[in-house]
Every structure is written in C-alpha cells, then in structure tokens.
Design an enzyme around this catalytic site. Structure first.
Site, PDB file in Angstrom:
ATOM      1  N   ARG A 166      -2.790  -3.006  -6.918  1.00  0.00           N
ATOM      2  CA  ARG A 166      -2.361  -3.851  -5.821  1.00  0.00           C
ATOM      3  C   ARG A 166      -1.500  -4.987  -6.363  1.00  0.00           C
ATOM      4  O   ARG A 166      -1.842  -5.623  -7.352  1.00  0.00           O
ATOM      5  CB  ARG A 166      -3.556  -4.442  -5.064  1.00  0.00           C
ATOM      6  CG  ARG A 166      -4.156  -3.449  -4.055  1.00  0.00           C
ATOM      7  CD  ARG A 166      -3.135  -3.098  -2.971  1.00  0.00           C
ATOM      8  NE  ARG A 166      -3.597  -2.162  -1.968  1.00  0.00           N
ATOM      9  CZ  ARG A 166      -3.439  -0.830  -2.030  1.00  0.00           C
ATOM     10  NH1 ARG A 166      -2.872  -0.272  -3.090  1.00  0.00           N
ATOM     11  NH2 ARG A 166      -3.845  -0.057  -1.041  1.00  0.00           N
ATOM     12  N   ARG A 169      -5.992   2.926  17.926  1.00  0.00           N
ATOM     13  CA  ARG A 169      -6.020   3.801  16.760  1.00  0.00           C
ATOM     14  C   ARG A 169      -4.636   3.812  16.098  1.00  0.00           C
ATOM     15  O   ARG A 169      -3.619   3.683  16.771  1.00  0.00           O
ATOM     16  CB  ARG A 169      -6.381   5.222  17.203  1.00  0.00           C
ATOM     17  CG  ARG A 169      -6.657   6.170  16.069  1.00  0.00           C
ATOM     18  CD  ARG A 169      -6.964   7.554  16.588  1.00  0.00           C
ATOM     19  NE  ARG A 169      -8.135   7.591  17.478  1.00  0.00           N
ATOM     20  CZ  ARG A 169      -8.639   8.716  17.982  1.00  0.00           C
ATOM     21  NH1 ARG A 169      -8.087   9.873  17.696  1.00  0.00           N
ATOM     22  NH2 ARG A 169      -9.688   8.680  18.773  1.00  0.00           N
ATOM     23  N   HIS A 184       1.032  -3.909   5.923  1.00  0.00           N
ATOM     24  CA  HIS A 184      -0.166  -3.827   6.752  1.00  0.00           C
ATOM     25  C   HIS A 184      -1.432  -4.329   6.050  1.00  0.00           C
ATOM     26  O   HIS A 184      -2.496  -4.295   6.631  1.00  0.00           O
ATOM     27  CB  HIS A 184      -0.369  -2.405   7.270  1.00  0.00           C
ATOM     28  CG  HIS A 184      -0.574  -1.393   6.198  1.00  0.00           C
ATOM     29  ND1 HIS A 184       0.451  -0.940   5.409  1.00  0.00           N
ATOM     30  CD2 HIS A 184      -1.690  -0.774   5.753  1.00  0.00           C
ATOM     31  CE1 HIS A 184      -0.026  -0.067   4.529  1.00  0.00           C
ATOM     32  NE2 HIS A 184      -1.320   0.050   4.708  1.00  0.00           N
ATOM     33  N   GLU A 185      -1.297  -4.792   4.804  1.00  0.00           N
ATOM     34  CA  GLU A 185      -2.454  -5.433   4.161  1.00  0.00           C
ATOM     35  C   GLU A 185      -2.094  -6.907   4.034  1.00  0.00           C
ATOM     36  O   GLU A 185      -1.104  -7.237   3.378  1.00  0.00           O
ATOM     37  CB  GLU A 185      -2.671  -4.879   2.750  1.00  0.00           C
ATOM     38  CG  GLU A 185      -3.243  -3.487   2.710  1.00  0.00           C
ATOM     39  CD  GLU A 185      -3.682  -3.083   1.308  1.00  0.00           C
ATOM     40  OE1 GLU A 185      -4.120  -1.942   1.156  1.00  0.00           O
ATOM     41  OE2 GLU A 185      -3.580  -3.891   0.359  1.00  0.00           O
ATOM     42  N   CYS A 244     -15.210   2.782  20.562  1.00  0.00           N
ATOM     43  CA  CYS A 244     -15.675   1.442  20.185  1.00  0.00           C
ATOM     44  C   CYS A 244     -17.133   1.245  20.583  1.00  0.00           C
ATOM     45  O   CYS A 244     -17.872   0.540  19.897  1.00  0.00           O
ATOM     46  CB  CYS A 244     -14.791   0.369  20.808  1.00  0.00           C
ATOM     47  SG  CYS A 244     -13.172   0.238  19.997  1.00  0.00           S
ATOM     48  N   CYS A 257      -6.824  -2.701   4.116  1.00  0.00           N
ATOM     49  CA  CYS A 257      -6.571  -1.254   4.208  1.00  0.00           C
ATOM     50  C   CYS A 257      -7.255  -0.494   3.082  1.00  0.00           C
ATOM     51  O   CYS A 257      -8.394  -0.065   3.198  1.00  0.00           O
ATOM     52  CB  CYS A 257      -5.069  -0.977   4.248  1.00  0.00           C
ATOM     53  SG  CYS A 257      -4.679   0.779   4.163  1.00  0.00           S
ATOM     54  N   CYS A 303       0.874  -1.180   0.000  1.00  0.00           N
ATOM     55  CA  CYS A 303       0.000   0.000   0.000  1.00  0.00           C
ATOM     56  C   CYS A 303       0.915   1.236   0.000  1.00  0.00           C
ATOM     57  O   CYS A 303       2.064   1.174   0.448  1.00  0.00           O
ATOM     58  CB  CYS A 303      -0.868  -0.059   1.250  1.00  0.00           C
ATOM     59  SG  CYS A 303      -1.786   1.434   1.643  1.00  0.00           S
ATOM     60  N   HIS A 304       0.382   2.372  -0.470  1.00  0.00           N
ATOM     61  CA  HIS A 304       1.185   3.600  -0.508  1.00  0.00           C
ATOM     62  C   HIS A 304       1.740   3.996   0.862  1.00  0.00           C
ATOM     63  O   HIS A 304       2.798   4.607   0.951  1.00  0.00           O
ATOM     64  CB  HIS A 304       0.350   4.758  -1.067  1.00  0.00           C
ATOM     65  CG  HIS A 304       0.268   4.726  -2.555  1.00  0.00           C
ATOM     66  ND1 HIS A 304       1.319   5.091  -3.357  1.00  0.00           N
ATOM     67  CD2 HIS A 304      -0.725   4.337  -3.380  1.00  0.00           C
ATOM     68  CE1 HIS A 304       0.966   4.932  -4.620  1.00  0.00           C
ATOM     69  NE2 HIS A 304      -0.262   4.481  -4.664  1.00  0.00           N
ATOM     70  N   THR A 305       1.006   3.663   1.909  1.00  0.00           N
ATOM     71  CA  THR A 305       1.456   4.038   3.256  1.00  0.00           C
ATOM     72  C   THR A 305       2.779   3.348   3.601  1.00  0.00           C
ATOM     73  O   THR A 305       3.639   3.928   4.276  1.00  0.00           O
ATOM     74  CB  THR A 305       0.365   3.695   4.292  1.00  0.00           C
ATOM     75  OG1 THR A 305      -0.852   4.292   3.846  1.00  0.00           O
ATOM     76  CG2 THR A 305       0.701   4.221   5.662  1.00  0.00           C
ATOM     77  N   CYS A 332     -10.872   3.856  17.660  1.00  0.00           N
ATOM     78  CA  CYS A 332     -10.557   3.279  18.974  1.00  0.00           C
ATOM     79  C   CYS A 332      -9.443   4.065  19.676  1.00  0.00           C
ATOM     80  O   CYS A 332      -8.418   4.366  19.081  1.00  0.00           O
ATOM     81  CB  CYS A 332     -10.127   1.828  18.772  1.00  0.00           C
ATOM     82  SG  CYS A 332      -9.576   1.009  20.265  1.00  0.00           S
ATOM     83  N   CYS A 342     -10.886  -2.131  20.321  1.00  0.00           N
ATOM     84  CA  CYS A 342     -10.742  -2.795  21.627  1.00  0.00           C
ATOM     85  C   CYS A 342     -12.073  -3.249  22.179  1.00  0.00           C
ATOM     86  O   CYS A 342     -12.146  -4.095  23.047  1.00  0.00           O
ATOM     87  CB  CYS A 342     -10.030  -1.866  22.616  1.00  0.00           C
ATOM     88  SG  CYS A 342     -11.080  -0.531  23.265  1.00  0.00           S
ATOM     89  N   CYS A 365     -13.597   1.033  24.691  1.00  0.00           N
ATOM     90  CA  CYS A 365     -13.481   2.489  24.842  1.00  0.00           C
ATOM     91  C   CYS A 365     -14.740   3.200  24.325  1.00  0.00           C
ATOM     92  O   CYS A 365     -15.621   2.588  23.736  1.00  0.00           O
ATOM     93  CB  CYS A 365     -12.234   2.994  24.115  1.00  0.00           C
ATOM     94  SG  CYS A 365     -12.379   2.984  22.322  1.00  0.00           S
TER      95      CYS A 365
HETATM   96 ZN   LIG Z   1      -2.694   1.012   3.544  1.00  0.00          ZN
HETATM   97 ZN   LIG Z   2     -11.558   0.971  21.487  1.00  0.00          ZN
END
Ligand SMILES: [Zn+2]
Ligand SMILES: [Zn+2]
Length: 369
Positions: free
Chosen positions: A362, A120, A72-73, A108, A180, A50-52, A116, A102, A105
C-alpha cells in the site's frame, strides 16, 4: 450542528483526473458541487492505491469511462451533508467505502449479507444515484465518479450509505487502508473462515489482501500459516505435483482453513482441495476471469469439505468498520506492515508505478503538502 463557510457552495480544489486509459493522471482544478439528498461531501486527507483502481484505469477488460477520478481507499472528514443525512455531520472522521449499506434493503436487514441492493459496488456507474449526474466538473464539463468514492480529489461527494464513521482519534494515514483491500482479506478470515485457535491456515496470494487474510489468521491464533504466491514462500511452480497434494503431505491430510486471494482459477481449485476432509473450509476472495469455471470432483465436497465465497470480507461497511478501526486502536490488528510507501498528492503517479512494478503493498497518498 456547526456550519462552515463552504457548505452549500461549489468547492474548487485539486483532483487527479484520468483523462484516458493507461495515461498518467493529471492534477487539475475541479469544481465539486454540494452534496444532494442522502449525500455527504468529504475533505479527503489520505488515500491509497488499490489494484482495482489500476484495473479500471488500464480499462483492458471493460467499457472505458473517462475522464474519471479514481480512488476508493481513503480517510477524510465530513465537510457538509445533504438533506436527510442524520448519521454523520461536519467534522466527523470517516472512511468512504466502494460498497454501501442502506440499512433498509433485505440484504442490509439480513445478518448474513453485506451485499446491499441499493449501494452494492457498481463499476460501470460514473454518476451519483440521486440525479444520475456527476458532482465533479471542469469548466462545466462533467468528470465521472469511480465506485461512488473518487478519493483522488481533495473533496469528493459520496452517498451517506458508503461512509463509515470512525473514532476521531484513529490516525487516518493508517486506517484509510481499511476502506478496501485490508478489510477484504481480514474479514475473509475473521468473518468467514473463522479458524479456531491452533489451526492450520493456507493463504493463496500474498499481496495486500492475502497478507491481510494471514493477519486475520494470526489474530485468530492459527498455529501454522502457509503462504503461496511470492518467491520466499511456497511457490506452486516449484513443485512437480499439485500444490494441494504438497499441502496435504505437509499438514497430515490438509489444512483446516484456506483463503484464496489471487483470482487464479487453478489457485481456487487448489485452495479448495487442500483443506482437510471432515471439516476443512475454503474461502474464495479473488475475482476470477470472465470465462473461468470451477471444477472439482464432487467427492471432495461429499467428504465434508466446504467452499464459501465472500465480498468485502462480509463486513457491513457502516456497522462493522468502526470496530475494525478499534481493533487497530487497541493494538490487536497491525496495519503499519501493509504500508510500504508514501507520496504527496502531486506525485500520485509514483504510487501507480510502485504498484505496477510490484514493489508496494500500500502506498499512502497525502493530500496536504
Ligand atoms: Zn480496492
Ligand atoms: Zn441495503
């Protein structure tokens, strides 16, 4: 619960380590510690870029944190779980997610938020919450985590609040992209813009996120989807006048919904000003530059236009992603069209090259040869 012979043990496996900003990843033998309280250890089968990942690997806009394992994907299988984990067990098929849920909170517990407090997204943190340490090491030297997921590794450790348990029949080499970008764009349309059947929708930015927003518009039954951002579609630079005026002329006063997925401040303003007065709604998804500010005449708002923003398409990862996977399983949602490339893990640097050249939406990275 079935036990397996690696539970409680350190696992030695391959991971793609980023030693320095912007330098090719190196496949290394790493040690992955067992999961601690409220953590799960996953065997990753497929991951995508992913670009991130690229943004933090290049480390041009933030404090660099290296060596680090990006990614992260992904889609994977639970290998073992730490104390207190009751929602998933070994063998479950899951999608790790960069932001968590979670379930305790205020966010959530709110139906309206997916932000969250505990889990987060935190791009600066390279360690696990439980003890402030990394679960990855090479010869005792820690390798940092990324977004709490670090999926460019055959095994990774993730907080249980950051894994969505999904239908085990779902093909992980396809649904992994729901971790993502695709969910972000899709959710921006389905959960926030909510276009009515027959409406006109404009999408700014036609990378994977924007195309996923357009896919959401297709699923919603939009009668017209106008895309901006690549040459074969409308390109804002081709017009003398502001793109919002062009759209207003094309659509008899403006679109019903617009979704901005570029992060360009000019596109954000166009996306807002191109919606129809009286009912139009614009949704911002793209991340702006640090010093940007959004300027529009207040009359644009008084004339009954609405501006909203969203993070991860307003999906709560654990509660909502399983049903997004089901949308794919019952053929309501198409994913194949987003997957343009596939490489074995040993060639992960090719995935970076494809994305940097602008060739890929992708690229699936297959962990097993
Ligand atoms: Zn991403
Ligand atoms: Zn939460």
């Amino acid at each position: 619960m079935s036990s397996n012979n690696t539970a409680g043990q350190v696992i030695r496996c391959k991971a793609a380590v980023a030693w320095e900003a912007g330098k090719p990843l190196v496949i290394e033998q790493v040690e992955v510690a067992p999961p601690q309280a409220m953590e799960v250890r996953l065997k990753i089968l497929f991951t995508s870029l992913c670009h991130t990942d690229i943004y933090f690997w290049e480390a041009k806009g933030q404090t660099p944190l290296f060596p680090r394992i990006f990614g992260h994907e992904a889609g994977g299988i639970v290998e073992s779980v730490g104390d207190g984990v009751t929602d998933v067990r070994p063998g479950d098929h899951v999608l790790p997610v960069f932001t968590g849920e979670c379930k305790e909170c205020r966010h959530c517990k709110s139906e309206e938020s997916n932000m969250c407090e505990l889990l987060r997204i935190n791009t600066d943190r390279g360690v696990m919450l439980n003890d402030g340490k990394s679960r990855f090491s090479i010869n005792g030297k820690p390798i940092y985590h990324f977004l709490g997921t670090s999926t460019f590794s055959e095994y990774t450790v993730v907080h249980v609040g950051c894994v969505a348990k999904i239908n085990p029949k779902a093909p992980l080499d396809k649904v992994c992209i729901l971790s993502c970008g695709i969910s972000t764009g899709l959710g921006a349309t389905l959960n926030v813009a909510k276009p009515k059947r027959g409406s006109f929708v404009a999408v700014f930015g036609l990378g994977a996120v924007g195309l996923a927003a357009a896919e959401g518009a297709r699923i919603s039954g939009a009668s017209r989807i106008i895309g901006f951002g690549v040459s074969e579609f409308l390109c804002p630079k081709d017009f003398e006048k502001p793109v919002q005026e062009v759209i207003a002329e094309m659509t008899d006063g403006g679109v019903d919904r617009s979704i901005e997925c570029t992060g360009s401040i000019a596109a954000m303003i166009s996306a807002f000003e191109c919606v129809h007065d009286g009912w139009g709604l614009a949704v911002l998804v793209g991340v702006p530059n640090k010093d940007d500010s959004f300027k529009t005449h207040p009359m644009n708002i008084l004339n009954e236009r609405t501006l909203k923003g969203t993070f991860f398409g307003n999906f709560k990862p654990r509660s909502d992603l399983p049903s997004v996977v089901e949308k794919y399983m019952n053929k309501e949602l198409e994913l194949e069209k987003f997957i343009t490339h596939e490489v074995p893990f040993s060639e992960i640097n090719k995935a970076f090259a494809y994305m940097l050249q602008g060739d890929s939406l992708r690229c699936i990275i297959r962990m097993e040869a």
